[in-house]
Design an enzyme around this catalytic site. Structure first.
Site, short mmCIF file in Angstrom:
data_model
loop_
_atom_site.label_atom_id
_atom_site.label_comp_id
_atom_site.label_asym_id
_atom_site.label_seq_id
_atom_site.Cartn_x
_atom_site.Cartn_y
_atom_site.Cartn_z
N ALA A 30 61.47 1.38 8.65
CA ALA A 30 60.63 2.41 8.00
C ALA A 30 60.09 1.83 6.70
CB ALA A 30 61.41 3.71 7.78
N HIS A 32 58.14 0.42 3.49
CA HIS A 32 57.09 0.95 2.61
C HIS A 32 56.90 -0.02 1.45
CE1 HIS A 32 60.54 2.04 0.24
NE2 HIS A 32 60.98 2.89 1.16
N GLY A 34 58.01 -0.09 -1.45
CA GLY A 34 59.25 -0.46 -2.14
C GLY A 34 59.88 -1.68 -1.48
N HIS A 35 59.92 -1.67 -0.14
CA HIS A 35 60.46 -2.83 0.58
C HIS A 35 59.57 -4.06 0.35
CE1 HIS A 35 62.11 0.52 3.19
NE2 HIS A 35 63.20 -0.17 2.91
N VAL A 175 59.89 0.76 -7.29
CA VAL A 175 58.43 0.90 -7.22
C VAL A 175 58.12 2.40 -7.23
CG1 VAL A 175 56.36 0.39 -5.86
CG2 VAL A 175 58.27 -1.22 -5.87
N SER A 185 61.55 6.31 1.78
CA SER A 185 61.15 6.74 3.13
C SER A 185 61.31 8.25 3.28
CB SER A 185 61.94 5.98 4.19
OG SER A 185 63.28 5.90 3.82
#
Ligand code: PAF
Length: 279
Positions: A30, A32, A34-35, A175, A185
């Site tokens: 999932a 986003h 941030g990842h 983030v 998420s």
């Protein structure tokens, strides 16, 4: 730009990584922005970046819906495109746990039982167990974790120290959306009204930080008053911890600290945290 190669078997991944300097970004998918910040940092730190995508059953409690956790490998691969990831390690539960629930597991101790650990018993022990397995499989030179999950990051850092694991843990700042909401998420579950209320968590952390020179009571009161101003926000916990121990700071504490908030925003539980200094 090419997508990462997907590897599902431990032996194959080990063979491909032999002799390489590896940065690992452990995830449950999932993916986003941030990842992606973790992945981009990983690409600066090693020649070969591995992102693991594994929804780890060990870190889900009986009341948490493991089956409903979002899984979209194709979407995740598209998200990673152009970010310099060599391999996505996406094992099945049977590949990771061939005998079912493992007999040998890690325990995070007291810190694993407070704050997030209090509402999710066993979560951090399951998280540490899978992270230790991933370190054993990938043997990374560095592993990148988000500051957003500060308690997880603390426990991983302590595990590495306690067990003399040969890996460097690299923290990456949270983030945020332009209005301050930490990217997660879970944000996808917020209604428009809840989404509008959710940045209160970040505003409360900012209020806490700016009250740092007036002591811990003022810090907590400043954050509390922001959170109480949002009808849709119900606080689960608001704590200020010593970053060296992750224990709540005593009244006379002076020095670096971290404020942590967990709150229900409508039906979605959000967490956030930030550093502050208590004078
Ligand atoms: O933060 C997560 O996504 C998970 O807890 C982790 C570190 C990938 C372990 O399953």
């Amino acid at each position: 730009m090419s997508q990462p190669q997907v590897v599902t078997e431990i032996d194959e991944l080990r063979a491909r990584l032999a002799g390489k300097q590896v940065a690992l970004v452990p995830t449950m998918g999932a993916l986003h922005d941030g990842h992606l910040a973790l992945v981009d940092r990983a690409a600066e730190l090693a020649d070969t970046v591995v992102v693991s995508i594994f929804v780890n059953p060990l870190q889900f409690g009986p009341s948490e819906d493991l089956e409903k956790y979002p899984r979209d490998l194709e979407g995740d691969l598209a998200t990673l495109e152009g970010h310099g990831v060599a391999y996505v390690f996406a094992p099945t539960p049977a590949e990771m746990y061939p005998d079912g629930k493992p007999q040998t597991t890690l325990r995070g101790g007291g810190v694993a039982e407070i704050l997030e650990g209090r509402s999710r018993p066993g979560h951090f022990d399951g998280m540490l167990t899978v992270v230790a397995k991933l370190f054993g499989i990938v043997r990374p030179h560095v592993a990148v974790f988000g500051q957003k999950d500060a308690q997880q990051l603390f426990l991983v850092q302590r595990m590495v120290r306690d067990l003399d694991m040969l890996v460097r843990i690299e923290p990456v700042d949270t983030v945020r959306e332009p209005d301050g909401l930490a990217i997660s998420s879970r944000n996808r579950y917020l209604s428009p009204e809840e989404r509008a209320a959710a940045p209160a968590l970040h505003r409360a952390l900012e209020a806490a930080a700016s009250a740092g020179d007036r002591g811990i009571d003022a810090v907590l009161a400043a954050a509390q008053s922001v959170l109480m101003g949002e009808e849709l926000v119900t606080v689960d916990y608001l704590k200020v911890v010593d970053p060296r121990t992750f224990q709540p700071v005593p009244d006379d504490y002076r020095g670096p600290a971290r404020a942590l908030i967990a709150a229900q925003v409508g039906s979605t539980r959000l967490i956030d945290n930030d550093a502050l200094y208590l004078n």
